[in-house]
Structures are given as C-alpha cells and as structure tokens.
Design a protein around this motif. Structure first.
Motif, PDB file in Angstrom:
ATOM      1  N   LYS A  48       0.833  -1.194   0.000  1.00 12.30           N
ATOM      2  CA  LYS A  48       0.000   0.000   0.000  1.00 12.30           C
ATOM      3  C   LYS A  48       0.877   1.256   0.000  1.00 12.30           C
ATOM      4  O   LYS A  48       1.856   1.341   0.731  1.00 12.30           O
ATOM      5  N   GLN A  49       0.515   2.226  -0.835  1.00 11.63           N
ATOM      6  CA  GLN A  49       1.209   3.507  -0.833  1.00 11.63           C
ATOM      7  C   GLN A  49       0.813   4.254   0.439  1.00 11.63           C
ATOM      8  O   GLN A  49      -0.367   4.549   0.649  1.00 11.63           O
ATOM      9  N   ASP A 109      -2.609   5.363  -0.640  1.00 17.74           N
ATOM     10  CA  ASP A 109      -3.701   4.508  -0.160  1.00 17.74           C
ATOM     11  C   ASP A 109      -4.049   4.838   1.288  1.00 17.74           C
ATOM     12  O   ASP A 109      -5.222   4.813   1.677  1.00 17.74           O
ATOM     13  N   PHE A 110      -3.011   5.156   2.067  1.00 17.44           N
ATOM     14  CA  PHE A 110      -3.211   5.438   3.490  1.00 17.44           C
ATOM     15  C   PHE A 110      -2.343   6.615   3.919  1.00 17.44           C
ATOM     16  O   PHE A 110      -1.237   6.807   3.410  1.00 17.44           O
ATOM     17  N   ILE A 111      -2.859   7.377   4.869  1.00 15.13           N
ATOM     18  CA  ILE A 111      -2.085   8.407   5.552  1.00 15.13           C
ATOM     19  C   ILE A 111      -2.171   8.113   7.044  1.00 15.13           C
ATOM     20  O   ILE A 111      -3.263   8.039   7.611  1.00 15.13           O
ATOM     21  N   VAL A 112      -1.017   7.907   7.668  1.00 11.77           N
ATOM     22  CA  VAL A 112      -0.950   7.666   9.113  1.00 11.77           C
ATOM     23  C   VAL A 112      -0.491   8.956   9.780  1.00 11.77           C
ATOM     24  O   VAL A 112       0.522   9.535   9.396  1.00 11.77           O
ATOM     25  N   ALA A 130      -9.927  11.991  10.511  1.00 12.67           N
ATOM     26  CA  ALA A 130      -9.677  10.565  10.680  1.00 12.67           C
ATOM     27  C   ALA A 130     -10.814   9.702  10.144  1.00 12.67           C
ATOM     28  O   ALA A 130     -11.974   9.894  10.509  1.00 12.67           O
ATOM     29  N   ASP A 131     -10.464   8.754   9.301  1.00 13.44           N
ATOM     30  CA  ASP A 131     -11.383   7.662   8.978  1.00 13.44           C
ATOM     31  C   ASP A 131     -11.328   6.628  10.092  1.00 13.44           C
ATOM     32  O   ASP A 131     -12.338   6.057  10.478  1.00 13.44           O
ATOM     33  N   PRO A 267      -9.573  -0.792   4.806  1.00 14.41           N
ATOM     34  CA  PRO A 267     -10.000  -1.169   3.455  1.00 14.41           C
ATOM     35  C   PRO A 267      -8.841  -1.748   2.647  1.00 14.41           C
ATOM     36  O   PRO A 267      -7.682  -1.444   2.901  1.00 14.41           O
ATOM     37  N   GLY A 268      -9.177  -2.585   1.694  1.00 17.03           N
ATOM     38  CA  GLY A 268      -8.159  -3.098   0.781  1.00 17.03           C
ATOM     39  C   GLY A 268      -7.612  -4.448   1.128  1.00 17.03           C
ATOM     40  O   GLY A 268      -6.680  -4.938   0.473  1.00 17.03           O
TER      41      GLY A 268
END
Length: 274
Positions: A48-49, A109-112, A130-131, A267-268
């Motif tokens: 995942k990016q 795909d994700f931001i932490v 935040a999701d 997700p994913g």
C-alpha cells in the motif's frame, strides 16, 4: 523506503481520497509512535502507498524512527520498505500546512498521522480528518481517566471524560465536512499476560463505556524491551530478515501486531506475512 523529507507536488482540482489513520492521545508513554510506525510499515509491506505525518515537531519520534530506518538500510545495503514521513509544526499556519500535506498525499492509499501527547488545534484538526481514530492507552485506570471517570469504590463508569468529549466534537466536525464516518478504536497497549483483577476491571469499564460513546476496543502491543532496541536501527517486528536475534518473543509480538492490523478493519484487504 523513501527519504523522510520527500514531498509530492499537488495537482489542481483533486481531493484527498486516502484512508486516514490518526493516532491520538493526550497522555505520553502509551506506545503511540511505536504503534504508528508499525502500522505504517505493515501497510507499506502489504504493497500500500503510505505516508506518515508527524505532528510532534518537538520530539519527532515517528519521523526520527523512520529516519533511523532509512539510514540503517543505507548503511547495510538492504531494502526496508516504509512510509515517507513529514513533520508539521504546531503554531501559526499549522492547520493550513496540515491541509496542504493531506492534499500532497492524496494519491496514497493510506495516511498515518501521529499526534502529539497534548491538546492543540492541530491535533483536533487531524482528528476531524480521521477515517480510523486510534487511541492507545496503557491498561490502567490512570489512562482510562482520559476517556471516562469511574467510581472509586465500585469501579463503575460514572461519565465520559474530557477526551471523549473532544472526540465527539471531532466526529461532529467531520460529519459537517466529510461524508465518511469515523471508526474510533481504543487500543489496550501493555496488556498484562496475567488475568489480574486490574485487567478485568479496566476491561469491564471499557466495555461499558464503549457502548455509551461508540468506540471499539482492541488489544494492542505488550510491553517488550525489543521495541526500545528497535528504535536506533528503525527496525520493526516485520523486518525478520534484518533481525539477527529473532526469538520467540519476536514471534509473540508479531502475532499481537497481526491481530491489531486485522482488528482495524482497514480497506483493501491488508494481509501481513506470517
């Protein structure tokens, strides 16, 4: 892993579509940054990016962790995948910079996001995006007090605390600005392996409060010396090939991390290697 200072140039007319995971807690020493880095590396290893935003410009624990990781890989000529990291300093214009960083990372795909251990307008702005909101706490009533008050004699939950109210405000703000709901996860870090009375009482209080204010409870990472030893090299539980002293303790900790990642319901279809 790319340079922790690398950036993406924004394009016009695009919005952030990445799934945003924010780790937030106003108490220090709960394993927040360690958890953030492990989640980021797990996502990167799953293909995942992923980007990581460190909002604690004073300590920069997450960013320093990933800088150590990059330097270790360079020194030893190995590949250590992980998220690219940037630091956003609190102060004038901080929320605007945070919005810019989200926009720059829109193709991920994700931001932490690793928030500082204090209340600030910047931390609240991140929470509203935040999701998945992850609040790590140590397994004690000292940390439970952050989200709820209990009776000193019966240990029954009396009412939500100030932090729970702040999350409610963030959810309300998000409802106005976003169409996606927020999944709030309280992570029980440093869980005792013994079924002690305190563990049972904290667990019961969390279950009661979760039904009242709407969060999920997950077991997190236990207290282990290996996490303190990982930091100077930027290594994680997932870097088995780079660990020369892999042990049964590492196996148990990896299993905890796998359960944590699975429990986040990201997700994913995130899958960690055995």
């Amino acid at each position: 892993m790319g340079d922790t200072g690398s950036e993406c140039k924004p394009e016009q007319g695009m919005t952030v579509t990445a799934h945003v995971i924010v780790l937030a807690n106003e108490k220090g020493g709960t394993g927040k940054s360690t958890t953030a880095v492990h989640i980021g590396v797990a996502l990167a290893l799953a293909g995942k990016q992923t980007a990581l935003i460190d909002l604690d410009s004073r300590q920069r624990t997450s960013a320093r962790y990933l800088e150590n990781r990059w330097n270790h890989a360079q020194r030893h000529g190995i590949t250590l995948p992980g998220p690219a990291a940037v630091v956003v300093a609190d102060g004038d214009g901080a929320e605007a910079e945070l919005a810019m960083r989200f926009q720059q990372a829109r193709g991920q795909d994700f931001i932490v996001v690793d928030s500082p251990g204090r209340d600030s307008a910047l931390a609240r702005a991140a929470m509203a995006r935040a999701d998945t909101l992850v609040t790590p706490i140590n397994d004690s009533f000292v940390d439970f007090d952050l989200i709820g008050e209990v009776d000193g004699d019966t240990f029954e939950v009396k009412k939500p605390s100030f932090y729970a109210e702040m999350v409610w405000e963030a959810r309300t703000r998000r409802a106005r600005e976003e169409s996606r709901p927020m999944d709030w996860v309280v992570l029980r870090n440093r869980l005792s392996t013994l079924d002690a009375r305190n563990k049972q009482r904290v667990g019961a209080a969390l279950e009661t409060l979760s039904k009242r204010i709407g969060f999920r409870v997950l077991p997190g990472l236990s207290e282990r010396v290996i996490f303190r030893e990982f930091f100077p090299r930027g290594l994680t539980l997932l870097d088995r090939a780079a660990l020369t002293d892999f042990s049964l303790s590492h196996v148990a900790a990896r299993n905890e991390l796998r359960a944590l990642i699975a429990g986040l319901n990201l997700p994913g279809g995130i899958e960690m290697a055995a």
